[in-house]
Design a protein around this motif. Structure first.
Motif, PDB file in Angstrom:
ATOM      1  N   THR A 157       0.830  -1.205   0.000  1.00 48.29           N
ATOM      2  CA  THR A 157       0.000   0.000   0.000  1.00 48.29           C
ATOM      3  C   THR A 157       0.863   1.253   0.000  1.00 48.29           C
ATOM      4  O   THR A 157       2.046   1.217   0.315  1.00 48.29           O
ATOM      5  CB  THR A 157      -0.901   0.060   1.250  1.00 48.29           C
ATOM      6  N   GLN A 158       0.219   2.347  -0.331  1.00 46.02           N
ATOM      7  CA  GLN A 158       0.820   3.670  -0.216  1.00 46.02           C
ATOM      8  C   GLN A 158       0.227   4.285   1.045  1.00 46.02           C
ATOM      9  O   GLN A 158      -0.962   4.557   1.101  1.00 46.02           O
ATOM     10  CB  GLN A 158       0.461   4.522  -1.437  1.00 46.02           C
ATOM     11  N   GLY A 159       1.029   4.482   2.072  1.00 45.50           N
ATOM     12  CA  GLY A 159       0.563   5.091   3.307  1.00 45.50           C
ATOM     13  C   GLY A 159       0.227   4.093   4.396  1.00 45.50           C
ATOM     14  O   GLY A 159      -0.195   2.968   4.129  1.00 45.50           O
ATOM     15  N   PHE A 160       0.423   4.532   5.631  1.00 47.82           N
ATOM     16  CA  PHE A 160       0.217   3.662   6.792  1.00 47.82           C
ATOM     17  C   PHE A 160      -1.249   3.331   7.016  1.00 47.82           C
ATOM     18  O   PHE A 160      -1.592   2.198   7.352  1.00 47.82           O
ATOM     19  CB  PHE A 160       0.801   4.314   8.053  1.00 47.82           C
ATOM     20  N   SER A 161      -2.132   4.305   6.847  1.00 43.76           N
ATOM     21  CA  SER A 161      -3.549   4.035   7.125  1.00 43.76           C
ATOM     22  C   SER A 161      -4.107   2.943   6.215  1.00 43.76           C
ATOM     23  O   SER A 161      -4.933   2.142   6.643  1.00 43.76           O
ATOM     24  CB  SER A 161      -4.377   5.317   6.991  1.00 43.76           C
ATOM     25  N   LEU A 220      -2.794  -0.472   7.479  1.00 40.51           N
ATOM     26  CA  LEU A 220      -3.469  -0.819   8.731  1.00 40.51           C
ATOM     27  C   LEU A 220      -4.890  -1.289   8.467  1.00 40.51           C
ATOM     28  O   LEU A 220      -5.323  -2.310   9.008  1.00 40.51           O
ATOM     29  CB  LEU A 220      -3.475   0.384   9.677  1.00 40.51           C
ATOM     30  N   ALA A 221      -5.605  -0.582   7.609  1.00 37.85           N
ATOM     31  CA  ALA A 221      -6.971  -0.983   7.261  1.00 37.85           C
ATOM     32  C   ALA A 221      -6.970  -2.327   6.549  1.00 37.85           C
ATOM     33  O   ALA A 221      -7.823  -3.179   6.807  1.00 37.85           O
ATOM     34  CB  ALA A 221      -7.623   0.085   6.386  1.00 37.85           C
ATOM     35  N   ALA A 222      -6.001  -2.538   5.652  1.00 34.05           N
ATOM     36  CA  ALA A 222      -5.913  -3.808   4.922  1.00 34.05           C
ATOM     37  C   ALA A 222      -5.634  -4.962   5.875  1.00 34.05           C
ATOM     38  O   ALA A 222      -6.284  -6.011   5.799  1.00 34.05           O
ATOM     39  CB  ALA A 222      -4.836  -3.726   3.847  1.00 34.05           C
ATOM     40  N   GLY A 261      -8.171  -1.216   2.008  1.00 31.67           N
ATOM     41  CA  GLY A 261      -7.047  -0.321   1.741  1.00 31.67           C
ATOM     42  C   GLY A 261      -7.378   0.764   0.749  1.00 31.67           C
ATOM     43  O   GLY A 261      -6.862   1.886   0.842  1.00 31.67           O
ATOM     44  N   ASN A 262      -8.232   0.464  -0.200  1.00 27.76           N
ATOM     45  CA  ASN A 262      -8.593   1.451  -1.218  1.00 27.76           C
ATOM     46  C   ASN A 262      -9.682   2.414  -0.780  1.00 27.76           C
ATOM     47  O   ASN A 262      -9.947   3.384  -1.475  1.00 27.76           O
ATOM     48  CB  ASN A 262      -9.026   0.749  -2.509  1.00 27.76           C
ATOM     49  N   THR A 263     -10.323   2.164   0.350  1.00 28.32           N
ATOM     50  CA  THR A 263     -11.391   3.052   0.802  1.00 28.32           C
ATOM     51  C   THR A 263     -10.909   4.089   1.803  1.00 28.32           C
ATOM     52  O   THR A 263     -11.722   4.772   2.412  1.00 28.32           O
ATOM     53  CB  THR A 263     -12.551   2.247   1.422  1.00 28.32           C
TER      54      THR A 263
END
Length: 104
Positions: free
Chosen positions: A10-14, A17-19, A64-66
């Motif tokens: 992913t791009q970015g920590f959030s 984490l969500a993924a 992750g995409n949301t």
């Protein structure tokens, strides 16, 4: 029984984490690795039965995409039955940290 591995970058920590959260909630999988790939790209790897890993990766991609703050899934990959030499070289094996959470 073969134990599959699924990886999401992913791009970015959030987003990672969500993924990761969605992956372990959606299917019977264990997180075996989390780390930084490069710059702000992060990866999370899970292990489990092939059908469970497929379900987990699908849920992780969606979660992750949301993310509303710019995080997104860059890529993902599933290996249904990685050979032992791949497990010994890459950080996808069960460790003392992940073993207590092993779902199998």
């Amino acid at each position: 029984m073969p134990i599959a591995v699924g990886v999401i970058e992913t791009q970015g920590f959030s987003a990672v984490l969500a993924a990761a959260d969605a992956m372990v909630k959606a299917a019977a999988v264990t997180i075996v690795y989390y780390g930084q790939a490069e710059s702000a790209r992060l990866i999370v790897a899970v292990r489990g039965q092939t059908a469970e890993v497929e379900r987990a990766v699908e849920a992780g991609i969606e979660a992750g995409n949301t993310q509303s703050n710019g995080g997104k899934v860059i890529t993902h990959y599933i290996v249904p039955n990685p050979p032992e030499n791949v497990e010994s070289v890459l950080p996808i094996h069960f460790t003392t940290k992940s073993e207590p959470f092993r779902v199998m």
